[in-house]
Structures are given as C-alpha cells and as structure tokens.
Design a protein around this motif. Sequence first.
Motif, PDB file in Angstrom:
ATOM      1  N   ILE A  28      53.173  86.412  79.887  1.00 54.49           N
ATOM      2  CA  ILE A  28      52.963  85.462  78.790  1.00 54.49           C
ATOM      3  C   ILE A  28      51.756  84.410  79.061  1.00 54.49           C
ATOM      4  N   ALA A  29      50.876  84.388  78.231  1.00 57.54           N
ATOM      5  CA  ALA A  29      49.788  83.452  78.438  1.00 57.54           C
ATOM      6  C   ALA A  29      50.201  82.113  78.125  1.00 57.54           C
ATOM      7  N   THR A  30      49.226  81.205  78.888  1.00 59.02           N
ATOM      8  CA  THR A  30      49.646  79.969  78.896  1.00 59.02           C
ATOM      9  C   THR A  30      48.525  79.013  78.586  1.00 59.02           C
ATOM     10  N   GLU A  31      48.553  77.780  78.248  1.00 60.12           N
ATOM     11  CA  GLU A  31      47.342  77.019  78.125  1.00 60.12           C
ATOM     12  C   GLU A  31      48.053  75.681  78.693  1.00 60.12           C
ATOM     13  N   VAL A  32      47.235  74.979  79.579  1.00 57.82           N
ATOM     14  CA  VAL A  32      47.815  74.032  80.260  1.00 57.82           C
ATOM     15  C   VAL A  32      47.103  72.671  80.210  1.00 57.82           C
ATOM     16  N   ASP A  33      47.344  71.740  80.101  1.00 59.93           N
ATOM     17  CA  ASP A  33      46.763  70.428  79.702  1.00 59.93           C
ATOM     18  C   ASP A  33      47.506  69.190  80.097  1.00 59.93           C
ATOM     19  N   ILE A  34      46.506  68.126  80.404  1.00 62.07           N
ATOM     20  CA  ILE A  34      47.258  66.690  80.516  1.00 62.07           C
ATOM     21  C   ILE A  34      47.183  66.056  79.173  1.00 62.07           C
ATOM     22  N   VAL A  35      48.227  65.591  78.686  1.00 62.05           N
ATOM     23  CA  VAL A  35      48.272  64.651  77.385  1.00 62.05           C
ATOM     24  C   VAL A  35      49.275  63.715  77.610  1.00 62.05           C
ATOM     25  N   SER A  36      48.835  62.464  77.773  1.00 63.05           N
ATOM     26  CA  SER A  36      49.591  61.232  78.050  1.00 63.05           C
ATOM     27  C   SER A  36      49.888  60.584  76.872  1.00 63.05           C
ATOM     28  N   ALA A  37      50.957  60.543  76.508  1.00 62.11           N
ATOM     29  CA  ALA A  37      51.508  59.640  75.146  1.00 62.11           C
ATOM     30  C   ALA A  37      51.096  58.153  75.507  1.00 62.11           C
ATOM     31  N   HIS A  38      50.828  57.774  76.309  1.00 61.32           N
ATOM     32  CA  HIS A  38      50.620  56.136  76.383  1.00 61.32           C
ATOM     33  C   HIS A  38      49.213  56.043  76.574  1.00 61.32           C
ATOM     34  N   PRO A  41      46.642  58.344  73.420  1.00 59.79           N
ATOM     35  CA  PRO A  41      47.451  58.759  72.201  1.00 59.79           C
ATOM     36  C   PRO A  41      46.717  59.708  71.146  1.00 59.79           C
ATOM     37  N   GLU A  42      45.299  59.519  71.185  1.00 56.31           N
ATOM     38  CA  GLU A  42      44.634  60.338  70.128  1.00 56.31           C
ATOM     39  C   GLU A  42      44.661  61.772  70.574  1.00 56.31           C
ATOM     40  N   LYS A  43      44.716  62.146  71.856  1.00 55.32           N
ATOM     41  CA  LYS A  43      44.780  63.332  72.370  1.00 55.32           C
ATOM     42  C   LYS A  43      46.063  63.957  71.963  1.00 55.32           C
ATOM     43  N   LEU A  44      47.112  63.117  72.260  1.00 53.53           N
ATOM     44  CA  LEU A  44      48.419  63.609  72.034  1.00 53.53           C
ATOM     45  C   LEU A  44      48.352  64.125  70.333  1.00 53.53           C
ATOM     46  N   PHE A  45      48.088  63.181  69.364  1.00 49.90           N
ATOM     47  CA  PHE A  45      48.006  63.353  68.004  1.00 49.90           C
ATOM     48  C   PHE A  45      47.320  64.745  67.724  1.00 49.90           C
ATOM     49  N   VAL A  73      55.355  64.740  70.496  1.00 48.50           N
ATOM     50  CA  VAL A  73      54.661  66.216  70.043  1.00 48.50           C
ATOM     51  C   VAL A  73      55.595  66.926  69.166  1.00 48.50           C
ATOM     52  N   ALA A  74      56.775  66.801  69.284  1.00 42.87           N
ATOM     53  CA  ALA A  74      57.726  67.446  68.294  1.00 42.87           C
ATOM     54  C   ALA A  74      57.636  66.794  66.967  1.00 42.87           C
TER      55      ALA A  74
END
Length: 159
Positions: A28-38, A41-45, A73-74
């Motif tokens: 199964i293919a994956t896409e991995v990234d660093i996304v910090s909620a704190h 936040p713009e990247k998280l949104f 994210v949910a």
Amino acid sequence: MKVGIIMGSTSDLPVMQKAIDILEHLGIATEVDIVSAHRTPEKLFDYGQNAHTRGINVIIAGAGGAAHLPGMVASLSPLPVIGVPVKSRNSIDGWDSVLSILQMPGGVPVATVALDGAQNAGILAAQILGATDTEVQHRIVTYKQELKQKVIDGAKSLK
C-alpha cells in the motif's frame, strides 16, 4: 489507494516508521509528512482540508505530548483518521497523548491505537482499504495467516 502518514516532528519517526513498514509490506502506497498542530497550523489546515483531493484514502496521525494533531486533522477531513499516541520526552509517561487522542467529542471520531502502536495503525488502515478493495483484503488475509503460522511454529519449537 494511499495512506497519508503524518506526525508532529521528526522525533516521532522511529515510532511511525512501523506504520510505513507494514503498509509497504502489504503493498500500500504511503505519503509521509511532518505536520505540527502547534508549529505549522496553516499546514495542518491545508493537509486536513485537502488530503482527500490528493488521492489519500486514510490518514494515520502520530503525536506526543498534548497530541492535538490527530483530532485537529479529523475535524477538518472527510477521511478516516487513525491516531497513534507517541510517548515523547515531554509527555506524562504517554498518558497525556493517549487521552488527548482517545477523548474526542461526538462528531469528530479518531480511531486510536495503543501507545507507540503505529504497526497496528498501519494494519487498521489496510483493513479499512480492504473493505472495498479485494486485492488489499487478500493481502490482509495472507498477513494474518502468516501471523498464525508464526505462533504455530513457535509452539513447535518448544517441544
């Protein structure tokens, strides 16, 4: 079919690598990234609102400490989110992460696995995909048969 795997920082990667590895094993293919909620936040949104438009089908989000990433994210995504609480250096023995991910309000579900349980998160993501993809489902069946065989072989070695 693709699973997005995100985490709050690179320090979470040793735990989250287990999800990457099992999904790779299951093809199964994956896409991995660093996304910090704190800290991002713009990247998280952006991630939460647009992951489904990039072909991602399930999101695995790992976070330690306050562990807001999976829930945030949910709240933004129409995709299923699996939270992986990570025992980090600034956590309260990991319980803060577990409870932050587990105790979501009604209407914003996050499937939560055990502390540092990224392997199970990967398997659960594959099972979600396998509900509508018979090839993935067959690979899950094969994987579970392999687990069964390991136990049988281990029992034989005791005799």
